[in-house]
Scaffold this motif. Structure first.
Motif, PDB file in Angstrom:
ATOM      1  N   SER A 213       1.319  -7.038  14.264  1.00 35.34           N
ATOM      2  CA  SER A 213       0.190  -6.422  13.580  1.00 35.34           C
ATOM      3  C   SER A 213      -0.541  -5.405  14.460  1.00 35.34           C
ATOM      4  CB  SER A 213      -0.785  -7.484  13.076  1.00 35.34           C
ATOM      5  OG  SER A 213      -1.280  -8.253  14.143  1.00 35.34           O
ATOM      6  N   SER A 214      -0.253  -5.404  15.740  1.00 34.60           N
ATOM      7  CA  SER A 214      -0.878  -4.420  16.629  1.00 34.60           C
ATOM      8  C   SER A 214      -0.296  -3.017  16.440  1.00 34.60           C
ATOM      9  CB  SER A 214      -0.719  -4.850  18.090  1.00 34.60           C
ATOM     10  OG  SER A 214       0.653  -4.971  18.426  1.00 34.60           O
ATOM     11  N   TYR A 215       0.826  -2.910  15.731  1.00 38.92           N
ATOM     12  CA  TYR A 215       1.445  -1.614  15.466  1.00 38.92           C
ATOM     13  C   TYR A 215       0.883  -0.993  14.195  1.00 38.92           C
ATOM     14  CZ  TYR A 215       5.319  -2.255  18.786  1.00 38.92           C
ATOM     15  OH  TYR A 215       6.085  -2.418  19.909  1.00 38.92           O
ATOM     16  N   GLY A 216       0.513   0.278  14.290  1.00 33.64           N
ATOM     17  CA  GLY A 216       0.261   1.069  13.093  1.00 33.64           C
ATOM     18  C   GLY A 216       1.597   1.585  12.590  1.00 33.64           C
ATOM     19  N   GLY A 217       1.608   2.206  11.439  1.00 31.44           N
ATOM     20  CA  GLY A 217       2.864   2.660  10.849  1.00 31.44           C
ATOM     21  C   GLY A 217       3.645   3.635  11.703  1.00 31.44           C
ATOM     22  N   GLU A 218       3.028   4.744  12.060  1.00 36.25           N
ATOM     23  CA  GLU A 218       3.730   5.753  12.870  1.00 36.25           C
ATOM     24  C   GLU A 218       4.109   5.199  14.239  1.00 36.25           C
ATOM     25  OE1 GLU A 218       4.934   8.609  11.971  1.00 36.25           O
ATOM     26  OE2 GLU A 218       3.898   8.945  10.066  1.00 36.25           O
ATOM     27  N   GLU A 219       3.241   4.378  14.804  1.00 35.60           N
ATOM     28  CA  GLU A 219       3.511   3.771  16.110  1.00 35.60           C
ATOM     29  C   GLU A 219       4.722   2.839  16.030  1.00 35.60           C
ATOM     30  OE1 GLU A 219       1.040   1.437  19.580  1.00 35.60           O
ATOM     31  OE2 GLU A 219       0.407   1.200  17.500  1.00 35.60           O
ATOM     32  N   ALA A 220       4.824   2.069  14.961  1.00 37.99           N
ATOM     33  CA  ALA A 220       5.964   1.164  14.775  1.00 37.99           C
ATOM     34  C   ALA A 220       7.260   1.963  14.672  1.00 37.99           C
ATOM     35  CB  ALA A 220       5.765   0.300  13.536  1.00 37.99           C
ATOM     36  N   LEU A 221       7.234   3.028  13.892  1.00 39.65           N
ATOM     37  CA  LEU A 221       8.439   3.834  13.739  1.00 39.65           C
ATOM     38  C   LEU A 221       8.831   4.534  15.033  1.00 39.65           C
ATOM     39  CD1 LEU A 221       7.923   5.341  10.179  1.00 39.65           C
ATOM     40  CD2 LEU A 221       9.386   3.427  10.868  1.00 39.65           C
TER      41      LEU A 221
ATOM     42  N   ASP B 229       0.862  -1.184   0.000  1.00 39.02           N
ATOM     43  CA  ASP B 229       0.000   0.000   0.000  1.00 39.02           C
ATOM     44  C   ASP B 229       0.901   1.237   0.000  1.00 39.02           C
ATOM     45  OD1 ASP B 229      -1.771   2.073   0.454  1.00 39.02           O
ATOM     46  OD2 ASP B 229      -2.977   0.916   1.870  1.00 39.02           O
ATOM     47  N   ASP B 230       1.122   1.808  -1.191  1.00 45.03           N
ATOM     48  CA  ASP B 230       2.024   2.952  -1.323  1.00 45.03           C
ATOM     49  C   ASP B 230       1.587   4.144  -0.482  1.00 45.03           C
ATOM     50  OD1 ASP B 230       3.900   1.762  -3.041  1.00 45.03           O
ATOM     51  OD2 ASP B 230       2.669   2.213  -4.787  1.00 45.03           O
ATOM     52  N   GLU B 231       0.271   4.294  -0.309  1.00 45.66           N
ATOM     53  CA  GLU B 231      -0.225   5.420   0.486  1.00 45.66           C
ATOM     54  C   GLU B 231       0.187   5.308   1.952  1.00 45.66           C
ATOM     55  OE1 GLU B 231      -4.417   6.025  -0.005  1.00 45.66           O
ATOM     56  OE2 GLU B 231      -4.252   6.024  -2.189  1.00 45.66           O
ATOM     57  N   LEU B 232       0.415   4.092   2.419  1.00 40.31           N
ATOM     58  CA  LEU B 232       0.799   3.884   3.816  1.00 40.31           C
ATOM     59  C   LEU B 232       2.300   3.690   4.000  1.00 40.31           C
ATOM     60  CD1 LEU B 232      -2.091   1.550   5.046  1.00 40.31           C
ATOM     61  CD2 LEU B 232      -1.852   4.023   5.340  1.00 40.31           C
ATOM     62  N   THR B 233       3.067   3.674   2.907  1.00 40.60           N
ATOM     63  CA  THR B 233       4.517   3.537   3.011  1.00 40.60           C
ATOM     64  C   THR B 233       5.089   4.805   3.630  1.00 40.60           C
ATOM     65  OG1 THR B 233       4.649   2.049   1.118  1.00 40.60           O
ATOM     66  CG2 THR B 233       6.667   3.209   1.719  1.00 40.60           C
ATOM     67  N   LEU B 234       5.925   4.607   4.637  1.00 41.04           N
ATOM     68  CA  LEU B 234       6.547   5.728   5.333  1.00 41.04           C
ATOM     69  C   LEU B 234       8.055   5.667   5.125  1.00 41.04           C
ATOM     70  CD1 LEU B 234       4.545   5.476   8.674  1.00 41.04           C
ATOM     71  CD2 LEU B 234       4.145   7.056   6.777  1.00 41.04           C
ATOM     72  N   GLU B 235       8.650   6.795   4.780  1.00 42.27           N
ATOM     73  CA  GLU B 235      10.092   6.860   4.550  1.00 42.27           C
ATOM     74  C   GLU B 235      10.753   7.694   5.642  1.00 42.27           C
ATOM     75  OE1 GLU B 235      13.358   8.032   1.104  1.00 42.27           O
ATOM     76  OE2 GLU B 235      11.221   8.262   0.696  1.00 42.27           O
ATOM     77  N   ARG B 236      11.858   7.175   6.133  1.00 42.39           N
ATOM     78  CA  ARG B 236      12.688   7.892   7.092  1.00 42.39           C
ATOM     79  C   ARG B 236      14.133   7.819   6.601  1.00 42.39           C
ATOM     80  NH1 ARG B 236       8.175   8.859   8.392  1.00 42.39           N
ATOM     81  NH2 ARG B 236       7.307   8.972  10.485  1.00 42.39           N
ATOM     82  N   ASP B 237      15.023   8.551   7.246  1.00 42.25           N
ATOM     83  CA  ASP B 237      16.435   8.514   6.859  1.00 42.25           C
ATOM     84  C   ASP B 237      17.008   7.106   6.946  1.00 42.25           C
ATOM     85  OD1 ASP B 237      16.435  11.238   6.414  1.00 42.25           O
ATOM     86  OD2 ASP B 237      17.312  11.727   8.370  1.00 42.25           O
TER      87      ASP B 237
END
Length: 107
Positions: free
Chosen positions: A82-90, A32-40
């Motif tokens: 799976s209990s982690y959302g994207g921002e929460e995981a990061l 899901d490209d819309e949910l892909t999060l990029e960091r350094d």
């Protein structure tokens, strides 16, 4: 250093080998490209069955497919529950990366 395209290939290879949870490699998956999060330090990907995206039917969704981080510096795969959302995981990873060791790509 790897590119995003390299990271997608690493994730695809990891999933095709059936390394993560209930997925066996028999179904088409889509990132899901819309949910892909990029960091350094890398990219956090969210994926699901292609059928889920076609129908938007929760009954077609994979179960237990938490987000997966592919690190930019070494291509290591980091799995999250799976209990982690994207921002929460990061946020959890950034708070203590040692709590999230890379998955063993060979097992």
């Amino acid at each position: 250093m790897i590119t995003k395209q390299d990271a997608v290939s690493i994730l695809d290879d990891y999933l095709n080998r059936g390394r993560y949870g209930p997925y066996t490699g028999a179904e088409e998956r889509v990132i899901d490209d819309e949910l892909t999060l990029e960091r350094d330090y890398g990219w956090l990907f969210t994926y699901n069955r292609a059928e889920y995206f076609r129908a938007r039917d929760p009954h077609q969704s994979l179960v237990g497919n938490g987000p997966i981080l592919v690190r930019r510096d070494d291509g290591a795969v980091i799995r999250f529950f799976s209990s982690y959302g994207g921002e929460e995981a990061l946020a959890a990873y950034e708070g203590d990366p040692e709590k999230f060791p890379p998955a063993d790509a060979r097992s």
